[in-house]
Design a protein around this motif. Structure first.
Motif, short mmCIF file in Angstrom:
data_model
loop_
_atom_site.label_atom_id
_atom_site.label_comp_id
_atom_site.label_asym_id
_atom_site.label_seq_id
_atom_site.Cartn_x
_atom_site.Cartn_y
_atom_site.Cartn_z
N TYR A 1 2.17 9.14 -5.69
CA TYR A 1 2.69 10.45 -5.49
C TYR A 1 3.93 10.84 -6.63
O TYR A 1 3.99 11.88 -7.00
CB TYR A 1 3.54 10.35 -4.21
N PHE A 2 4.32 9.70 -7.04
CA PHE A 2 5.63 10.09 -7.95
C PHE A 2 4.88 10.51 -9.48
O PHE A 2 5.50 11.41 -10.02
CB PHE A 2 6.29 8.70 -8.22
N LEU A 3 3.89 9.82 -9.61
CA LEU A 3 3.21 10.02 -10.86
C LEU A 3 2.56 11.60 -11.01
O LEU A 3 2.43 12.07 -12.06
CB LEU A 3 2.16 8.93 -11.45
N THR A 4 2.18 11.90 -9.87
CA THR A 4 1.43 13.25 -9.59
C THR A 4 2.60 14.45 -9.65
O THR A 4 2.39 15.34 -10.28
CB THR A 4 0.68 13.13 -8.53
N THR A 5 3.55 14.13 -8.77
CA THR A 5 4.63 15.24 -8.53
C THR A 5 5.97 15.23 -9.22
O THR A 5 6.74 16.12 -9.44
CB THR A 5 4.85 15.23 -7.01
N ILE B 1 0.97 -1.09 0.00
CA ILE B 1 0.11 0.16 0.11
C ILE B 1 0.95 1.22 -0.03
O ILE B 1 0.58 2.34 -0.67
CB ILE B 1 -0.94 0.03 1.41
N ALA B 2 1.97 1.28 0.88
CA ALA B 2 2.96 2.32 0.64
C ALA B 2 3.46 2.40 -0.82
O ALA B 2 3.86 3.39 -0.96
CB ALA B 2 4.01 2.08 1.86
N GLY B 3 3.75 1.19 -1.34
CA GLY B 3 4.25 1.36 -2.76
C GLY B 3 3.27 1.96 -3.51
O GLY B 3 3.61 2.68 -4.50
N LEU B 4 2.01 1.79 -3.49
CA LEU B 4 1.03 2.40 -4.34
C LEU B 4 1.00 3.70 -4.24
O LEU B 4 0.74 4.63 -5.09
CB LEU B 4 -0.16 1.54 -4.24
N MET B 5 1.01 4.14 -2.64
CA MET B 5 1.04 5.63 -2.26
C MET B 5 2.10 6.25 -2.91
O MET B 5 1.92 7.49 -3.62
CB MET B 5 0.73 5.61 -1.04
N ASN B 6 3.36 5.67 -2.84
CA ASN B 6 4.57 6.31 -3.60
C ASN B 6 4.52 6.40 -5.11
O ASN B 6 4.99 7.24 -5.44
CB ASN B 6 5.81 5.71 -2.89
N LEU B 7 3.79 5.47 -5.61
CA LEU B 7 3.61 5.45 -7.06
C LEU B 7 2.69 6.47 -7.57
O LEU B 7 2.99 7.34 -8.48
CB LEU B 7 3.14 3.99 -7.52
N ILE C 1 -1.26 11.87 0.85
CA ILE C 1 -0.34 11.06 0.72
C ILE C 1 0.93 11.29 1.60
O ILE C 1 1.44 10.47 2.53
CB ILE C 1 0.19 10.46 -0.72
N GLN C 2 1.53 12.49 1.28
CA GLN C 2 2.56 12.93 2.02
C GLN C 2 2.44 13.05 3.44
O GLN C 2 3.00 12.72 4.38
CB GLN C 2 3.18 14.34 1.58
N ALA C 3 1.08 13.44 3.85
CA ALA C 3 0.57 13.43 5.38
C ALA C 3 0.56 12.19 5.88
O ALA C 3 1.07 12.21 7.11
CB ALA C 3 -0.66 14.47 5.36
N PHE C 4 -0.03 11.29 5.12
CA PHE C 4 -0.19 9.92 5.66
C PHE C 4 1.26 9.41 6.01
O PHE C 4 1.47 8.84 6.94
CB PHE C 4 -0.86 9.14 4.66
N LEU C 5 2.13 9.39 4.91
CA LEU C 5 3.49 8.77 5.06
C LEU C 5 4.36 9.57 6.30
O LEU C 5 5.04 8.52 6.97
CB LEU C 5 4.17 8.90 3.92
N GLU C 6 4.04 10.81 6.45
CA GLU C 6 4.74 11.41 7.46
C GLU C 6 4.22 11.34 8.97
O GLU C 6 4.64 11.95 9.85
CB GLU C 6 4.94 12.91 7.12
N SER C 7 2.98 10.82 9.15
CA SER C 7 2.36 10.73 10.32
C SER C 7 3.14 9.65 11.02
O SER C 7 3.90 8.80 10.53
CB SER C 7 0.73 10.12 10.20
#
Length: 347
Positions: free
Chosen positions: A81-85, A73-79, A172-178
């Motif tokens: 995030y990467f595709l967006t930013t 799930i973290a991998g999907l989130m990062n993917l 996504i960034q807020a979730f990962l940094e929580s």
């Protein structure tokens, strides 16, 4: 679409016998090596966690980034995030690297991750093979039950994709940094370290089920496998049968762990095909059945080298560019890991 050919009758043909096939010995060697690697990662991660749980009073081990392979799930989130930013997050970058590597493997070699690398797939395979030795056979669910159950993993995948793809990059960034996101890997470890009664019963049921039915977790419930299966549909590689060389012995269909009717197909395009080459290994007729990309035969050795090259290449590139290790200060580990059980999933 799968292309089929239903012979009107099975006839005996003269044929050239296929030379001794060593594909399964090679595949099992790769499975064993990858399982040992995962055990090493797990043991090292446990030592890492214990160091911070005890305030630095036990042996220290650096955190193995490979543990993030268990954070799809973290991998999907990062993917997302990467595709967006266009940027790779500093937290759990290895999860992104590994999920992209596994998707690349699915494109190149179908769901070979499941049958060559996945530790759960390896253990599941060992269970049904052991069960077959004990009772002399495995069992298959009736089609009216098998088909809808196979749909469960796609429903689970759809839910995760809906949840992740609907999140903006900032969320996504807020979730990962929580706190939860930072030590999601520790939460995962603690789930198994402090396994409750319900969790233990579920795992036991799956284990017993796997003794009598081939790969039920993979076949019915694994959303990761569902994602790789969908990618494999556009793979240039596929099991292909030459009807002129085929002697219609049906050994390939009997050997297929995914229960595919290989003996009635010209090209196996199913998302259930894991590229295990079991069907090819039992085929007695030279040239009748092979994994091919276009007109070129893809050997088991080529699959093994390809898997290793994709993984080593992507991990090596991530290390060189500084996108393999999570950028988390040690003070955060000392603060968060001892309190891991107190952090709930962010809402």
């Amino acid at each position: 679409m799968e292309q089929g050919l239903s012979p009107a009758r099975r006839t005996r043909k003269k044929f050239t016998r296929r030379r001794g096939d060593r594909s399964q010995a090679l595949r099992r060697s790769v499975q064993g090596a990858f399982l040992l690697l995962n055990l090493w990662i797990g043991a090292r991660f446990y030592v890492f966690v214990r160091y911070y749980e005890t305030g630095g009073e036990t042996a220290f081990a650096s955190r193995p980034p490979g543990v993030e392979g268990y954070l799809p799930i973290a991998g999907l989130m990062n993917l997302k995030y990467f595709l967006t930013t266009g940027s790779i997050p500093a937290l759990h970058p290895a999860a992104l690297v590994l999920i992209v590597a596994f998707l690349a493997i699915a494109f190149a070699f179908r769901k070979a991750f499941c049958s060559w690398l996945c530790p759960v797939g390896t253990l599941s395979e060992w269970l049904w093979q052991g069960g077959r030795e004990l009772v002399g056979r495995t069992f298959a669910l009736p089609r009216w039950l098998d088909v809808p159950l196979r749909g469960l993993k796609y429903l689970l995948l759809a839910f995760f994709l809906w949840a992740v793809m609907g999140m903006p990059a900032a969320a996504i960034q807020a979730f990962l940094e929580s706190p939860y996101g930072i030590i999601a890997d520790v939460k995962m470890l603690n789930f198994f370290r402090h396994l409750g009664q319900v969790g233990a019963i579920v795992i036991l049921v799956l284990a017993v089920w796997s003794v009598f039915v081939k790969n039920p977790w993979c076949r019915y419930l694994c959303p990761y496998g569902a994602l790789l299966g969908l990618v494999s549909l556009v793979s240039p590689a596929a099991i292909r049968r030459d009807p002129d060389a085929c002697i219609d012995c049906a050994k390939c269909a009997k050997a297929c762990p995914s229960l595919l009717p290989v003996d009635r197909l010209l090209t196996v395009r199913s998302a259930e095909c894991t590229g295990c080459l079991e069907c090819v290994a039992v085929c007695p007729a030279a040239g009748a059945l092979d994994l091919k990309a276009g007109r070129r035969t893809v050997t088991a050795r080529a699959v093994a080298w390809g898997l290793g090259s994709i993984l080593a290449g992507m991990i090596g590139a991530a290390m060189v560019t500084g996108h393999w290790h999570s950028d988390i200060p040690e003070r955060l580990y000392f603060d968060l890991i001892p309190k891991a059980s107190s952090f709930d999933h962010p809402r």
